[in-house]
Write a protein that holds these residues in place. Structure first.
Motif, short mmCIF file in Angstrom:
data_model
loop_
_atom_site.label_atom_id
_atom_site.label_comp_id
_atom_site.label_asym_id
_atom_site.label_seq_id
_atom_site.Cartn_x
_atom_site.Cartn_y
_atom_site.Cartn_z
N SER A 18 0.83 -1.21 0.00
CA SER A 18 0.00 0.00 0.00
C SER A 18 0.87 1.26 0.00
O SER A 18 0.55 2.25 -0.68
CB SER A 18 -0.98 0.00 1.17
N LEU A 19 1.99 1.24 0.71
CA LEU A 19 2.90 2.39 0.71
C LEU A 19 3.59 2.54 -0.64
O LEU A 19 3.79 3.68 -1.11
CB LEU A 19 3.92 2.25 1.84
N ILE A 20 3.95 1.43 -1.27
CA ILE A 20 4.55 1.49 -2.60
C ILE A 20 3.57 2.14 -3.58
O ILE A 20 3.94 2.99 -4.39
CB ILE A 20 4.96 0.08 -3.08
N LYS A 21 2.31 1.77 -3.47
CA LYS A 21 1.30 2.36 -4.36
C LYS A 21 1.10 3.84 -4.07
O LYS A 21 0.89 4.63 -5.00
CB LYS A 21 -0.01 1.58 -4.25
N GLU A 22 1.20 4.25 -2.81
CA GLU A 22 1.12 5.68 -2.47
C GLU A 22 2.28 6.44 -3.12
O GLU A 22 2.09 7.53 -3.68
CB GLU A 22 1.16 5.91 -0.96
N LEU A 23 3.48 5.88 -3.03
CA LEU A 23 4.65 6.50 -3.65
C LEU A 23 4.46 6.58 -5.16
O LEU A 23 4.73 7.62 -5.78
CB LEU A 23 5.92 5.72 -3.31
N ALA A 24 3.98 5.51 -5.76
CA ALA A 24 3.76 5.49 -7.22
C ALA A 24 2.76 6.56 -7.64
O ALA A 24 2.95 7.23 -8.66
CB ALA A 24 3.30 4.11 -7.65
N ARG A 25 1.70 6.74 -6.86
CA ARG A 25 0.73 7.81 -7.16
C ARG A 25 1.41 9.19 -7.11
O ARG A 25 1.22 10.01 -8.00
CB ARG A 25 -0.45 7.77 -6.19
N TYR A 26 2.20 9.41 -6.08
CA TYR A 26 2.91 10.68 -5.93
C TYR A 26 3.83 10.93 -7.12
O TYR A 26 3.95 12.05 -7.61
CB TYR A 26 3.71 10.68 -4.62
N GLU A 27 4.50 9.88 -7.60
CA GLU A 27 5.45 10.00 -8.70
C GLU A 27 4.79 9.89 -10.08
O GLU A 27 5.48 9.90 -11.08
CB GLU A 27 6.56 8.96 -8.56
N HIS A 28 3.46 9.76 -10.11
CA HIS A 28 2.71 9.60 -11.36
C HIS A 28 3.17 8.36 -12.12
O HIS A 28 3.26 8.37 -13.34
CB HIS A 28 2.85 10.85 -12.25
N LEU A 29 3.44 7.29 -11.38
CA LEU A 29 3.93 6.04 -11.97
C LEU A 29 3.10 4.83 -11.56
O LEU A 29 3.59 3.71 -11.54
CB LEU A 29 5.40 5.82 -11.57
N GLU A 30 1.83 5.05 -11.24
CA GLU A 30 0.98 3.95 -10.78
C GLU A 30 0.98 2.77 -11.74
O GLU A 30 0.94 1.62 -11.32
CB GLU A 30 -0.45 4.44 -10.58
N ARG A 31 0.99 3.07 -13.03
CA ARG A 31 0.93 2.00 -14.03
C ARG A 31 2.15 1.08 -13.99
O ARG A 31 2.14 -0.01 -14.53
CB ARG A 31 0.77 2.60 -15.42
N GLU A 32 3.22 1.53 -13.35
CA GLU A 32 4.46 0.75 -13.27
C GLU A 32 4.41 -0.33 -12.18
O GLU A 32 5.24 -1.24 -12.19
CB GLU A 32 5.64 1.68 -12.99
N VAL A 33 3.49 -0.21 -11.24
CA VAL A 33 3.47 -1.14 -10.10
C VAL A 33 2.85 -2.46 -10.52
O VAL A 33 1.66 -2.54 -10.81
CB VAL A 33 2.70 -0.54 -8.90
N THR A 34 3.68 -3.50 -10.53
CA THR A 34 3.19 -4.85 -10.80
C THR A 34 3.47 -5.77 -9.61
O THR A 34 3.13 -6.95 -9.64
CB THR A 34 3.83 -5.45 -12.07
N ALA A 35 4.10 -5.23 -8.58
CA ALA A 35 4.42 -6.01 -7.39
C ALA A 35 3.13 -6.50 -6.72
O ALA A 35 2.10 -5.84 -6.78
CB ALA A 35 5.22 -5.16 -6.39
N THR A 36 3.25 -7.65 -6.09
CA THR A 36 2.18 -8.20 -5.27
C THR A 36 2.77 -8.52 -3.91
O THR A 36 4.00 -8.52 -3.74
CB THR A 36 1.60 -9.50 -5.87
N GLU A 37 1.93 -8.80 -2.94
CA GLU A 37 2.44 -9.19 -1.63
C GLU A 37 3.31 -10.43 -1.74
O GLU A 37 4.35 -10.53 -1.08
CB GLU A 37 1.27 -9.45 -0.67
N GLU A 38 2.91 -11.37 -2.58
CA GLU A 38 3.67 -12.62 -2.74
C GLU A 38 5.04 -12.36 -3.35
O GLU A 38 6.05 -12.92 -2.91
CB GLU A 38 2.88 -13.61 -3.61
N ILE A 39 5.08 -11.51 -4.38
CA ILE A 39 6.36 -11.19 -5.02
C ILE A 39 7.28 -10.48 -4.02
O ILE A 39 8.46 -10.82 -3.91
CB ILE A 39 6.14 -10.32 -6.27
N LEU A 40 6.74 -9.51 -3.30
CA LEU A 40 7.56 -8.79 -2.31
C LEU A 40 8.09 -9.75 -1.25
O LEU A 40 9.27 -9.69 -0.89
CB LEU A 40 6.74 -7.68 -1.66
N SER A 41 7.24 -10.62 -0.76
CA SER A 41 7.66 -11.57 0.27
C SER A 41 8.78 -12.48 -0.25
O SER A 41 9.77 -12.73 0.44
CB SER A 41 6.46 -12.40 0.72
N GLU A 42 8.63 -12.95 -1.47
CA GLU A 42 9.65 -13.84 -2.06
C GLU A 42 11.00 -13.14 -2.13
O GLU A 42 12.02 -13.68 -1.70
CB GLU A 42 9.21 -14.27 -3.45
N TRP A 43 11.01 -11.92 -2.68
CA TRP A 43 12.28 -11.24 -2.91
C TRP A 43 12.89 -10.62 -1.65
O TRP A 43 14.11 -10.54 -1.52
CB TRP A 43 12.13 -10.19 -4.01
#
Length: 161
Positions: A18-43
């Motif tokens: 949710s914080l990553i998405k807030e940052l993406a909105r601020y940076e006008h880059l929402e369309r770039e976010v493809t991360a999921t909770e599962e992907i974040l947890s894995e990496w």
């Protein structure tokens, strides 16, 4: 209320996303976010490729920093690369961003690392002013390059010449 710092745990991936998405909105880059909770947890936890720290007021995360280690051949030492430094808008201009970056700087110093570095969007004048006020310098003469998505795949699949 004093600011504290807490390392992310696997159960924090919803909060982090949710914080990553807030940052993406601020940076006008929402369309770039493809991360999921599962992907974040894995990496972050299975592969241990980056670390996250939340600045906390009481029991509330007011932002995050995501960083990983890099290496400078010129210094002969590792450093920290800050991928994201984000403080929620309602908590800005209170010294929390400075405290969070200072926390990372102290970590680098304690570990004997050579530097802390990050990138900033050229249009983000408030952040640029903040970084300059800390004594950071812009890397004039350097440009960032990136391969991602289909272009990364296509390049990786080309034959060696």
């Amino acid at each position: 209320m004093s600011l504290t710092f807490r390392r992310a745990q696997p159960e924090d991936m919803g909060l982090l996303l949710s914080l990553i998405k807030e940052l993406a909105r601020y940076e006008h880059l929402e369309r770039e976010v493809t991360a999921t909770e599962e992907i974040l947890s894995e990496w972050l936890f299975a592969k241990k490729k980056a670390e996250v720290i939340f600045p906390m007021l009481e029991n509330e995360a007011i932002g995050y920093v995501l960083y990983f280690y890099n290496f400078s051949t010129f210094l002969g030492k590792a450093g920290i690369y800050v991928e994201d430094l984000f403080i929620r808008p309602e908590f800005r201009h209170k010294g929390h961003g400075k405290a969070l970056l200072r926390h990372i700087a102290r970590k680098a110093e304690a570990e004997g690392l050579g530097r802390v570095e990050w990138a900033c969007l050229d249009w983000n004048e408030p952040s640029i002013a903040f970084y300059l006020s800390l004594g950071a310098v812009s890397m004039q003469g350097w440009s960032a390059y990136r391969l991602t998505g289909q272009k990364l795949t296509a390049f990786a699949q080309t034959r060696d010449e």
